[in-house]
Design a protein around this motif. Structure first.
Motif, mmCIF file in Angstrom:
data_model
loop_
_atom_site.group_PDB
_atom_site.id
_atom_site.type_symbol
_atom_site.label_atom_id
_atom_site.label_comp_id
_atom_site.label_asym_id
_atom_site.label_seq_id
_atom_site.Cartn_x
_atom_site.Cartn_y
_atom_site.Cartn_z
ATOM 1 N N SER A 255 38.832 -11.209 83.189
ATOM 2 C CA SER A 255 38.197 -11.456 81.893
ATOM 3 C C SER A 255 39.241 -11.761 80.826
ATOM 4 O O SER A 255 39.079 -12.684 80.024
ATOM 5 N N GLU A 256 40.318 -10.988 80.806
ATOM 6 C CA GLU A 256 41.384 -11.243 79.838
ATOM 7 C C GLU A 256 41.952 -12.651 80.023
ATOM 8 O O GLU A 256 42.192 -13.366 79.040
ATOM 9 N N ALA A 257 42.165 -13.060 81.275
ATOM 10 C CA ALA A 257 42.710 -14.389 81.546
ATOM 11 C C ALA A 257 41.738 -15.485 81.130
ATOM 12 O O ALA A 257 42.149 -16.533 80.630
ATOM 13 N N ALA A 258 40.425 -15.247 81.308
ATOM 14 C CA ALA A 258 39.431 -16.265 80.956
ATOM 15 C C ALA A 258 39.405 -16.521 79.452
ATOM 16 O O ALA A 258 39.266 -17.670 79.012
ATOM 17 N N PHE A 259 39.557 -15.478 78.648
ATOM 18 C CA PHE A 259 39.636 -15.666 77.197
ATOM 19 C C PHE A 259 40.870 -16.496 76.841
ATOM 20 O O PHE A 259 40.793 -17.431 76.030
ATOM 21 N N ARG A 260 42.003 -16.150 77.450
ATOM 22 C CA ARG A 260 43.239 -16.894 77.140
ATOM 23 C C ARG A 260 43.127 -18.349 77.589
ATOM 24 O O ARG A 260 43.529 -19.262 76.860
ATOM 25 N N ASP A 261 42.563 -18.567 78.783
ATOM 26 C CA ASP A 261 42.415 -19.936 79.277
ATOM 27 C C ASP A 261 41.472 -20.743 78.391
ATOM 28 O O ASP A 261 41.674 -21.952 78.203
ATOM 29 N N THR A 262 40.430 -20.105 77.852
ATOM 30 C CA THR A 262 39.515 -20.812 76.959
ATOM 31 C C THR A 262 40.261 -21.352 75.749
ATOM 32 O O THR A 262 40.077 -22.513 75.345
ATOM 33 N N TYR B 28 32.775 -13.871 74.570
ATOM 34 C CA TYR B 28 33.161 -15.046 75.356
ATOM 35 C C TYR B 28 32.302 -16.255 74.997
ATOM 36 O O TYR B 28 32.818 -17.367 74.845
ATOM 37 N N SER B 29 31.015 -16.035 74.841
ATOM 38 C CA SER B 29 30.133 -17.140 74.450
ATOM 39 C C SER B 29 30.531 -17.710 73.096
ATOM 40 O O SER B 29 30.500 -18.926 72.881
ATOM 41 N N GLU B 30 30.946 -16.824 72.179
ATOM 42 C CA GLU B 30 31.325 -17.277 70.840
ATOM 43 C C GLU B 30 32.553 -18.169 70.876
ATOM 44 O O GLU B 30 32.565 -19.267 70.290
ATOM 45 N N ILE B 31 33.620 -17.729 71.559
ATOM 46 C CA ILE B 31 34.846 -18.516 71.554
ATOM 47 C C ILE B 31 34.676 -19.781 72.399
ATOM 48 O O ILE B 31 35.203 -20.855 72.069
ATOM 49 N N TYR B 32 33.907 -19.706 73.468
ATOM 50 C CA TYR B 32 33.654 -20.877 74.307
ATOM 51 C C TYR B 32 32.883 -21.940 73.519
ATOM 52 O O TYR B 32 33.221 -23.125 73.546
ATOM 53 N N HIS B 33 31.863 -21.500 72.792
ATOM 54 C CA HIS B 33 31.072 -22.418 71.985
ATOM 55 C C HIS B 33 31.914 -22.999 70.850
ATOM 56 O O HIS B 33 31.777 -24.178 70.489
ATOM 57 N N ASP C 95 28.822 -22.015 81.440
ATOM 58 C CA ASP C 95 27.864 -22.111 82.535
ATOM 59 C C ASP C 95 27.777 -20.814 83.341
ATOM 60 O O ASP C 95 26.722 -20.480 83.878
ATOM 61 N N ILE C 96 28.900 -20.137 83.446
ATOM 62 C CA ILE C 96 28.983 -18.931 84.276
ATOM 63 C C ILE C 96 29.605 -17.820 83.443
ATOM 64 O O ILE C 96 30.671 -18.001 82.850
ATOM 65 N N HIS D 170 38.717 -19.525 86.255
ATOM 66 C CA HIS D 170 37.322 -19.126 86.079
ATOM 67 C C HIS D 170 36.434 -20.355 86.231
ATOM 68 O O HIS D 170 36.744 -21.417 85.675
ATOM 69 N N PRO D 171 35.331 -20.243 86.964
ATOM 70 C CA PRO D 171 34.496 -21.436 87.210
ATOM 71 C C PRO D 171 33.929 -22.079 85.957
ATOM 72 O O PRO D 171 33.591 -23.262 85.970
#
Length: 319
Positions: free
Chosen positions: A123-130, A99-104, A112-113, A159-160
């Motif tokens: 978690s699956e949704a957070a990756f897709r939303d990113t 998650y840190s990798e794709i977010y960065h 942040d969170i 996701h926050p």
């Protein structure tokens, strides 16, 4: 059989025939509550959608594949399309690193969170939303002034770690002269805590004689039926500070792209984005084979691979 009876009873409970009249009475709406939409001269649209699918579900972690797409439309024709490469992430053990990798990669900083442990669906949704928010920022920065940036879903960060990102998308659109909206295919909103809001509004429009295309304000945003021949309405959200002029411009643009006969009433740029983002079973199998091939380069034997990722249901299904 009793299980089926319970399921049918639940569907019946949420789809009573009097939904329209009950909704009208409870909401205090009238024919004047339905605003007529006038399809406008064509406005450019940039539509963003993403997709994910499970590749493996192991005892220790799941492996999921993702893809996102932007489509740009002008004068009813696709002007450009951009798709991310296939991305494969761990869900569960190892997800924070991925998650840190794709977010960065998309936003140039760490989230942040972190993701919550043990909540696979979130978690699956957070990756897709990113990926979707990352592409939305790209579209907001690159689209010509006057474009409607159209997202799948709602203008709400699940996701926050995405709240600031969504705020940045809104600010970028405002600064560059873009409109912004999101369309929800299957809204979970209800009008009485039980019955779905969007179908009730659609029935109310029919009962009150409101000819489509129309929109109606609801606490969750707007419900809109975007084409005269459509029997479906959709929940649409726009930024909170939009005035009537901006709101009218958004819905005029949506209605101008809602006449495609294949899926009438739904904005076609989003259809096109979804079609190219969708992950088919053959693509999942290809990624499985790539993982197996990668394991073989590390001298991992088949039985060792099966111990980690093997699903014995596959063995049972042979017979």
């Amino acid at each position: 059989m009793q299980d089926i009876i319970r399921v049918v009873a639940e569907i019946t409970r949420r789809s009573r025939e009097d939904d329209g009249m009950s909704f009208i009475s409870a909401s205090g709406i009238s024919n004047d509550s339905f605003f007529r939409i006038e399809p406008a001269p064509d406005r450019p649209i940039a539509a963003v959608d993403g997709s994910n699918a499970t590749v493996y579900s192991a005892p220790f972690f799941s492996i999921a594949v993702y893809r996102g797409v932007i489509t740009w439309y002008r004068n009813q024709e696709r002007e450009a399309l951009r798709a991310t490469p296939w991305r494969v992430f761990r869900i569960g053990e190892g997800q924070d690193e991925d998650y840190s990798e794709i977010y960065h990669e998309f936003f140039g900083r760490e989230p942040d969170i972190p993701l919550a442990a043990g909540d696979t669906t979130a978690s699956e949704a957070a990756f897709r939303d990113t990926i979707e928010y990352g592409l939305a920022l790209v579209a907001a920065r690159e689209s010509v002034s006057g474009t409607l940036l159209l997202l799948d879903g709602a203008l709400y960060a699940e996701h926050p770690s995405h709240k600031d990102i969504l705020d940045e998308i809104i600010r970028t659109c405002q600064k560059r002269g873009l409109l912004l909206a999101a369309v929800t295919k299957n809204a979970s909103a209800t009008w009485d805590g039980i019955r779905p809001l969007v179908p009730a509004a659609m029935k109310a429009g029919v009962l009150l004689g409101a000819p489509p295309p129309w929109r109606i304000r609801v606490p969750e945003g707007h419900v809109a039926c975007l084409h005269q021949k459509s029997n479906r309405a959709f929940l649409v959200s726009v930024p909170e500070d939009y005035g009537e002029d901006d709101i009218s411009a958004v819905f005029s643009a949506l209605a101008s792209y809602a006449g495609d006969g294949r899926i009438i009433g739904y904005p076609y740029p989003l259809v096109d984005a979804h079609r190219h983002a969708a992950i088919r079973s053959a693509q999942v199998q290809r990624i499985r084979h790539d993982i197996i091939a990668g394991c073989s380069t590390q001298s991992i034997r088949s039985f060792e691979y099966e111990e980690i990722l093997g699903d014995y249901h596959d063995e049972l299904n042979r017979y």
